[in-house]
Design a protein around this motif. Structure first.
Motif, PDB file in Angstrom:
ATOM      1  N   THR A 122       0.865  -1.179   0.000  1.00 50.33           N
ATOM      2  CA  THR A 122       0.000   0.000   0.000  1.00 50.33           C
ATOM      3  C   THR A 122       0.900   1.228   0.000  1.00 50.33           C
ATOM      4  O   THR A 122       2.104   1.114  -0.197  1.00 50.33           O
ATOM      5  CB  THR A 122      -0.973  -0.023   1.204  1.00 50.33           C
ATOM      6  OG1 THR A 122      -1.886   1.057   1.096  1.00 50.33           O
ATOM      7  CG2 THR A 122      -0.237   0.032   2.513  1.00 50.33           C
ATOM      8  N   PHE A 123       0.339   2.393   0.261  1.00 52.44           N
ATOM      9  CA  PHE A 123       1.114   3.637   0.275  1.00 52.44           C
ATOM     10  C   PHE A 123       1.041   4.288   1.657  1.00 52.44           C
ATOM     11  O   PHE A 123       0.023   4.192   2.350  1.00 52.44           O
ATOM     12  CB  PHE A 123       0.588   4.601  -0.793  1.00 52.44           C
ATOM     13  CG  PHE A 123       0.779   4.076  -2.189  1.00 52.44           C
ATOM     14  CD1 PHE A 123       1.990   4.260  -2.830  1.00 52.44           C
ATOM     15  CD2 PHE A 123      -0.232   3.394  -2.831  1.00 52.44           C
ATOM     16  CE1 PHE A 123       2.183   3.768  -4.115  1.00 52.44           C
ATOM     17  CE2 PHE A 123      -0.043   2.899  -4.108  1.00 52.44           C
ATOM     18  CZ  PHE A 123       1.168   3.078  -4.756  1.00 52.44           C
ATOM     19  N   ALA A 124       2.108   4.969   2.029  1.00 51.94           N
ATOM     20  CA  ALA A 124       2.169   5.655   3.320  1.00 51.94           C
ATOM     21  C   ALA A 124       1.320   6.920   3.271  1.00 51.94           C
ATOM     22  O   ALA A 124       1.457   7.732   2.356  1.00 51.94           O
ATOM     23  CB  ALA A 124       3.617   6.001   3.650  1.00 51.94           C
ATOM     24  N   ASP A 125       0.416   7.071   4.230  1.00 54.38           N
ATOM     25  CA  ASP A 125      -0.411   8.280   4.321  1.00 54.38           C
ATOM     26  C   ASP A 125       0.325   9.413   5.033  1.00 54.38           C
ATOM     27  O   ASP A 125       0.013  10.583   4.831  1.00 54.38           O
ATOM     28  CB  ASP A 125      -1.704   7.990   5.073  1.00 54.38           C
ATOM     29  CG  ASP A 125      -2.644   7.076   4.297  1.00 54.38           C
ATOM     30  OD1 ASP A 125      -2.448   6.906   3.082  1.00 54.38           O
ATOM     31  OD2 ASP A 125      -3.574   6.530   4.918  1.00 54.38           O
ATOM     32  N   LYS A 133       1.111   6.288   9.481  1.00 53.32           N
ATOM     33  CA  LYS A 133      -0.194   5.716   9.149  1.00 53.32           C
ATOM     34  C   LYS A 133      -0.263   5.353   7.676  1.00 53.32           C
ATOM     35  O   LYS A 133       0.393   5.977   6.839  1.00 53.32           O
ATOM     36  CB  LYS A 133      -1.308   6.701   9.494  1.00 53.32           C
ATOM     37  CG  LYS A 133      -1.415   6.958  10.976  1.00 53.32           C
ATOM     38  CD  LYS A 133      -2.570   7.854  11.305  1.00 53.32           C
ATOM     39  CE  LYS A 133      -2.609   8.080  12.821  1.00 53.32           C
ATOM     40  NZ  LYS A 133      -3.731   8.880  13.221  1.00 53.32           N
ATOM     41  N   PHE A 134      -1.081   4.336   7.407  1.00 49.02           N
ATOM     42  CA  PHE A 134      -1.334   3.927   6.022  1.00 49.02           C
ATOM     43  C   PHE A 134      -2.796   3.510   5.909  1.00 49.02           C
ATOM     44  O   PHE A 134      -3.462   3.246   6.911  1.00 49.02           O
ATOM     45  CB  PHE A 134      -0.395   2.793   5.595  1.00 49.02           C
ATOM     46  CG  PHE A 134      -0.658   1.481   6.303  1.00 49.02           C
ATOM     47  CD1 PHE A 134      -1.521   0.540   5.748  1.00 49.02           C
ATOM     48  CD2 PHE A 134      -0.035   1.185   7.501  1.00 49.02           C
ATOM     49  CE1 PHE A 134      -1.765  -0.665   6.390  1.00 49.02           C
ATOM     50  CE2 PHE A 134      -0.271  -0.022   8.141  1.00 49.02           C
ATOM     51  CZ  PHE A 134      -1.138  -0.946   7.598  1.00 49.02           C
ATOM     52  N   GLY A 153       3.509   8.928   0.884  1.00 48.80           N
ATOM     53  CA  GLY A 153       3.302   8.558  -0.507  1.00 48.80           C
ATOM     54  C   GLY A 153       4.186   7.427  -1.003  1.00 48.80           C
ATOM     55  O   GLY A 153       3.946   6.886  -2.079  1.00 48.80           O
ATOM     56  N   ASP A 154       5.214   7.055  -0.240  1.00 46.54           N
ATOM     57  CA  ASP A 154       6.077   5.946  -0.644  1.00 46.54           C
ATOM     58  C   ASP A 154       5.305   4.627  -0.570  1.00 46.54           C
ATOM     59  O   ASP A 154       4.422   4.444   0.269  1.00 46.54           O
ATOM     60  CB  ASP A 154       7.319   5.847   0.254  1.00 46.54           C
ATOM     61  CG  ASP A 154       8.332   6.930  -0.020  1.00 46.54           C
ATOM     62  OD1 ASP A 154       8.177   7.640  -1.033  1.00 46.54           O
ATOM     63  OD2 ASP A 154       9.274   7.076   0.787  1.00 46.54           O
ATOM     64  N   LYS A 170       9.812  -0.048   3.371  1.00 46.36           N
ATOM     65  CA  LYS A 170       9.690   0.652   2.092  1.00 46.36           C
ATOM     66  C   LYS A 170      10.062  -0.299   0.951  1.00 46.36           C
ATOM     67  O   LYS A 170      10.995  -1.081   1.064  1.00 46.36           O
ATOM     68  CB  LYS A 170      10.626   1.865   2.090  1.00 46.36           C
ATOM     69  CG  LYS A 170      10.539   2.716   0.844  1.00 46.36           C
ATOM     70  CD  LYS A 170      11.457   3.919   1.012  1.00 46.36           C
ATOM     71  CE  LYS A 170      11.429   4.757  -0.246  1.00 46.36           C
ATOM     72  NZ  LYS A 170      12.306   5.915  -0.129  1.00 46.36           N
ATOM     73  N   ILE A 171       9.301  -0.203  -0.110  1.00 46.76           N
ATOM     74  CA  ILE A 171       9.593  -1.034  -1.287  1.00 46.76           C
ATOM     75  C   ILE A 171      10.369  -0.180  -2.289  1.00 46.76           C
ATOM     76  O   ILE A 171      10.008   0.913  -2.602  1.00 46.76           O
ATOM     77  CB  ILE A 171       8.300  -1.574  -1.936  1.00 46.76           C
ATOM     78  CG1 ILE A 171       7.591  -2.477  -0.937  1.00 46.76           C
ATOM     79  CG2 ILE A 171       8.606  -2.312  -3.204  1.00 46.76           C
ATOM     80  CD1 ILE A 171       6.310  -3.067  -1.444  1.00 46.76           C
TER      81      ILE A 171
END
Length: 171
Positions: A122-125, A133-134, A153-154, A170-171
């Motif tokens: 998913t993406f980081a909020d 948070k995500f 956003g990462d 992180k991917i």
């Protein structure tokens, strides 16, 4: 031997008998109204004072041993009754009664909903510094990293769930 035991009670004066009964009463009160040991300790001290008063009035060594055994038995019995009542939930304020806390009931157990997210991306909020948070399936979750910083956003991957903590990288 039995004569000494019978004489122990027959030869009591009113003062030593009253002192020992007061000490016993305070030990019994400690069972129902725990006061950080105040009633129990005071009852024990008063009981010892009653034994000393009885000894001053002329009791034998065997009678002294009988009195000590009776007082110790009373204290142990009071403690056992207090433990039993606390376990049954009949004593409201006791150090032996488990108290409720603000920590959720399932805290410390693996959350099945979190376990289903393992391996998902998913993406980081928010920024992870190292917590953040995500959003996943329209639900917002809080997670932490293993010390790395992730920018908002990462793309992140859920790599581990321990108790109620989600770990991401992180991917």
């Amino acid at each position: 031997m039995w004569a000494e035991f019978i004489n122990l009670f027959a030869g009591y004066g009113a003062i030593p008998m009253g002192i020992i009964c007061l000490g016993a009463l305070l030990c019994i009160i400690e069972v129902f109204v725990p006061g950080f040991g105040f009633f129990g300790i005071t009852g024990g001290i008063i009981s010892v004072g009653g034994i000393i008063a009885r000894m001053v009035m002329g009791a034998s060594v065997i009678q002294l041993l009988y009195m000590v055994v009776m007082v110790v038995s009373l204290v142990v019995l009071s403690l056992l009754v207090m433990i039993l009542l606390a376990r049954l939930g009949l004593v409201k304020y006791s150090p032996l009664v488990e108290r409720k806390t603000s920590v959720p009931e399932n805290y410390g157990k693996d959350n099945k909903a979190y376990l289903k997210m393992l391996g998902k991306t998913t993406f980081a909020d928010t920024d992870f510094k190292p917590s953040g948070k995500f959003t996943y399936n329209e639900n917002i979750y809080e997670a932490t990293t293993y010390g790395e910083f992730i920018s908002k956003g990462d793309k992140i991957k859920i790599v581990e769930v321990k108790a109620d903590t989600i770990y991401v990288k992180k991917i």
